[in-house]
Design an enzyme around this catalytic site. Structure first.
Site, PDB file in Angstrom:
ATOM      1  N   ARG A  12       0.849  -1.193   0.000  1.00  0.00           N
ATOM      2  CA  ARG A  12       0.000   0.000   0.000  1.00  0.00           C
ATOM      3  C   ARG A  12       0.887   1.245   0.000  1.00  0.00           C
ATOM      4  NH1 ARG A  12      -5.190  -1.746   1.980  1.00  0.00           N
ATOM      5  NH2 ARG A  12      -5.453  -3.776   0.952  1.00  0.00           N
ATOM      6  N   GLU A  44       0.673   4.232   0.868  1.00  0.00           N
ATOM      7  CA  GLU A  44       0.017   5.245   1.698  1.00  0.00           C
ATOM      8  C   GLU A  44       1.079   5.958   2.525  1.00  0.00           C
ATOM      9  OE1 GLU A  44      -3.176   3.698   4.037  1.00  0.00           O
ATOM     10  OE2 GLU A  44      -3.861   2.333   2.463  1.00  0.00           O
ATOM     11  N   ARG A  66      -0.377   2.234  13.162  1.00  0.00           N
ATOM     12  CA  ARG A  66      -1.021   1.017  12.663  1.00  0.00           C
ATOM     13  C   ARG A  66      -0.883   0.803  11.151  1.00  0.00           C
ATOM     14  NH1 ARG A  66      -7.542   1.595  12.332  1.00  0.00           N
ATOM     15  NH2 ARG A  66      -7.653   3.289  10.818  1.00  0.00           N
ATOM     16  N   HIS A  67      -0.191   1.695  10.450  1.00  0.00           N
ATOM     17  CA  HIS A  67      -0.072   1.570   8.993  1.00  0.00           C
ATOM     18  C   HIS A  67       1.328   1.107   8.586  1.00  0.00           C
ATOM     19  CE1 HIS A  67      -3.739   4.148   8.822  1.00  0.00           C
ATOM     20  NE2 HIS A  67      -3.958   3.420   7.745  1.00  0.00           N
ATOM     21  N   GLU A 115      -9.710  -1.632  13.150  1.00  0.00           N
ATOM     22  CA  GLU A 115     -10.078  -2.553  12.077  1.00  0.00           C
ATOM     23  C   GLU A 115      -8.974  -3.571  11.813  1.00  0.00           C
ATOM     24  OE1 GLU A 115      -9.857  -2.451   7.335  1.00  0.00           O
ATOM     25  OE2 GLU A 115     -10.664  -0.639   8.234  1.00  0.00           O
ATOM     26  N   SER A 156     -11.327  -6.261   6.339  1.00  0.00           N
ATOM     27  CA  SER A 156     -12.277  -5.602   5.454  1.00  0.00           C
ATOM     28  C   SER A 156     -12.737  -6.640   4.444  1.00  0.00           C
ATOM     29  CB  SER A 156     -11.616  -4.419   4.745  1.00  0.00           C
ATOM     30  OG  SER A 156     -12.550  -3.758   3.921  1.00  0.00           O
ATOM     31  N   ARG A 174      -1.440  -6.428  12.264  1.00  0.00           N
ATOM     32  CA  ARG A 174      -2.407  -5.686  13.061  1.00  0.00           C
ATOM     33  C   ARG A 174      -3.151  -6.607  14.029  1.00  0.00           C
ATOM     34  NH1 ARG A 174      -6.177  -1.141  10.187  1.00  0.00           N
ATOM     35  NH2 ARG A 174      -4.115  -0.515   9.377  1.00  0.00           N
TER      36      ARG A 174
END
Length: 597
Positions: free
Chosen positions: A369, A371, A377-378, A520, A523, A571
């Protein structure tokens, strides 16, 4: 080396190398000679073990020089002083040139055995020759966790790291570590253990790898500082296999809890330093335990699905278009065309389960990812636990499977990893996870309503924010007594193009997320299996059909209704253990600022 001729040639070559360095007289002669002398002695020991004789045979006794008698009664006082000064000068010169092997052995590396007075014990200690797969012996090595009380009185071999070392009088105490297990070793000067052997032991640097032969004994008082508390090793032989040099930090400091550091004033290691030297950092008991539990989660995930007739698949990570649409992809040049790293195995899960005849599939693999999120948490790369399955009537069939999956994982960690959980609790506060049977389910509308009733500004038309997720997690725990729950029926606008719309209200979708402690971890959704609706939704979301043409084509030839989900391994482990940063559960994390080690 297996033959006398080869060993002899190696001894002669090493001797010549030492003579060349002596002739050069460099300023760092002692440091240069010490390891070479260690290798020479090791080769001579190997020669002796093979032939039963010392290399070159017994050294002839030096004959006293013939001195002509003088008419006087002996040398004068002045002559005696001159001789004494000359002897001192020669001795000092010999020491500087490294010609005195006993002195060279006592330098900072403690690399060799000691003086000729201990030759009878030389085989019991000293640095081992470099292991180069030249031969195999009949030695049998045990692991620390294999030691048992029925071995008391027996001699055993083991290889371990030197975790701590403490010299006491004429002896030394070792704490020996293998993975998450430790045992105490002791070595005291005696008729069988020479002084030089104890001195060699005290000179071994922490974190060095050592081979130990020892007699298993039972201490009078349990050893609280070791995981093996009721046994002790009385060392009779010790050899360094790999000597640790210039540690960036002490493993004890990296494994110290914040509470202990505050109480004692002892240091801790900051996160960036620990990650820069991750191979040292992972030696702490807590880190060893964390990554064993992470491995256990993968094993439990795999076993759960295998038991339910799922097939493990392995999908490409180099793809020709964004796997979930959007811009958060790592783009690259693939020969003469554009490509990117897969954001998930989503398309391939669907193509195999719904279109390819497998019906139930799962995968454990990397997810990328792009991001630019520097949060707790990323990650830009993490391990995805993905699955997809055909359904008959409703996506609740998948929620039933997922509820069972996480109950199975949570129970498995609790049952199989008690020792690891205790080790983690010594460094980090661990609060046991609360979960229900069956797992709690609420709708997105219900979740937003709970937030609004608590005075939180939350929208029914937008995805829930990170802050509101945490607040909702706290509210759910207070109301229902669980840290784990599912929430479904998210807004269609907040989900990927391939998500099946709610048949009763197109505002919502047949989608769901799963949460642990208000964050989360999953998903998922029912996917669109009708090709016309799939194309319609892709266009509505601005996804170029050409970039996903093979994916769309897969649904033209008959596709099963299906649903699934993607789980972030790091996670899950972070939140189950109650850790505060995902980098603690990623062995070599990749975030916007870290690409090494």
């Amino acid at each position: 080396m297996s033959s006398v001729e080869e060993i002899t040639a190696a001894i002669n070559g090493k001797g010549e190398e030492i003579r060349v360095i002596k002739a050069a007289k460099p300023p760092t002669l002692k440091d240069d000679l010490a390891p070479l002398i260690a290798e020479l002695l090791a080769l001579k020991l190997q020669y002796q073990n093979l032939t039963g004789e010392e290399f070159g045979g017994a050294k002839p006794e030096k004959k006293a020089p013939v001195v002509q008698e003088k008419k006087s009664d002996g040398p004068s006082k002045t002559e005696l002083n001159k001789l004494k000064r000359k002897e001192q000068k020669l001795a000092k010169r010999a020491e500087e040139r490294g010609e005195n092997e006993a002195e060279a052995s006592e330098n900072k590396s403690a690399a060799t055995t000691a003086s000729s007075g201990d030759d009878a014990f030389a085989h019991l200690y000293g640095d081992a020759p470099l292991i180069r797969s030249q031969f195999m012996t009949e030695k049998v090595y045990l692991n620390i966790n294999q030691l048992s009380e029925d071995m008391v009185g027996q001699k055993v071999w083991l290889r371990a790291r030197l975790a701590t070392s403490r010299a006491v009088g004429k002896g030394v105490f070792f704490l020996l570590r293998q993975t998450v297990h430790t045992v105490q070793g002791v070595m005291f000067q005696s008729a069988e253990i020479p002084k030089a052997m104890v001195k060699y032991g005290t000179g071994i640097s922490l974190e060095s790898v050592v081979d130990i032969q020892a007699e298993v004994t039972k201490p009078e008082i349990p050893i609280q500082g070791a995981t093996v508390k009721t046994l002790e090793l009385s060392i009779v032989e010790v050899h360094v296999i790999s000597r640790a040099q210039d540690l960036p930090f002490q493993v004890d400091d990296a494994g110290r809890s914040a509470e202990d550091a505050a109480a004692t004033g002892l240091p801790v290691v900051n996160q960036d330093t620990a990650l820069n030297y991750r191979w040292v950092d992972t030696r702490t008991p807590a880190n060893q335990a964390i990554f064993r539990i992470q491995s256990g989660v993968c094993q439990l995930f795999r076993q759960y699905f295998i038991d339910r007739d799922f097939v493990e698949i392995h999908t490409p990570k180099l793809i020709g278009g964004a796997s979930e649409g959007g811009s958060n992809v790592f783009k690259l040049k693939y020969f003469n065309q554009e490509a990117c790293l897969a954001q998930s195995p989503q398309f391939y899960k669907q193509m195999t389960a719904a279109c390819g005849g497998f019906e139930r599939v799962f995968e454990i693999g990397p997810v990328f990812r792009a991001e630019d999120s520097n949060t707790h948490r990323h990650l830009c790369e993490f391990t995805g636990l993905d699955f997809e399955m055909a359904i008959y009537e409703h996506y609740y069939e998948v929620l039933d499977v997922m509820g069972g999956l996480f109950t199975y994982i949570f129970d498995g960690i609790s049952d199989k990893y008690k020792h690891e959980l205790n080790l983690i609790a010594q460094q980090y506060p661990v609060e046991p996870l609360k979960y229900l049977r069956p797992s709690l389910r609420i709708t997105f509308e219900e979740g937003i309503t709970m937030l609004r009733e608590a005075g939180v500004d939350a929208s029914f038309d937008e995805d829930i924010s990170t802050t509101n997720e945490k607040t909702l997690g706290r509210l759910v725990a207070e109301k229902y007594g669980t840290d784990f729950y599912m929430m479904d029926k998210y807004p269609q606008s907040a989900r990927p193009f391939y998500t099946m719309p709610d048949p009763e209200n197109p505002r919502w979708s047949n989608s769901y997320d799963l949460f642990i402690r208000g964050e989360e971890i999953v998903s998922g959704a029912q996917r669109i299996h009708d090709v016309d609706l799939l194309v319609e939704r892709a266009k509505a979301c601005g996804v170029p059909i050409a970039s996903i043409q093979s994916y769309v084509d897969a649904f033209k030839h008959g596709a099963l209704p299906h649903a699934g989900g993607g789980i972030g391994l790091e996670r899950v482990v972070m939140l189950y253990l109650g850790l505060k940063n995902i980098r603690k559960t990623s062995m070599f994390p990749r975030d916007p600022n870290r690409l090494a080690p």
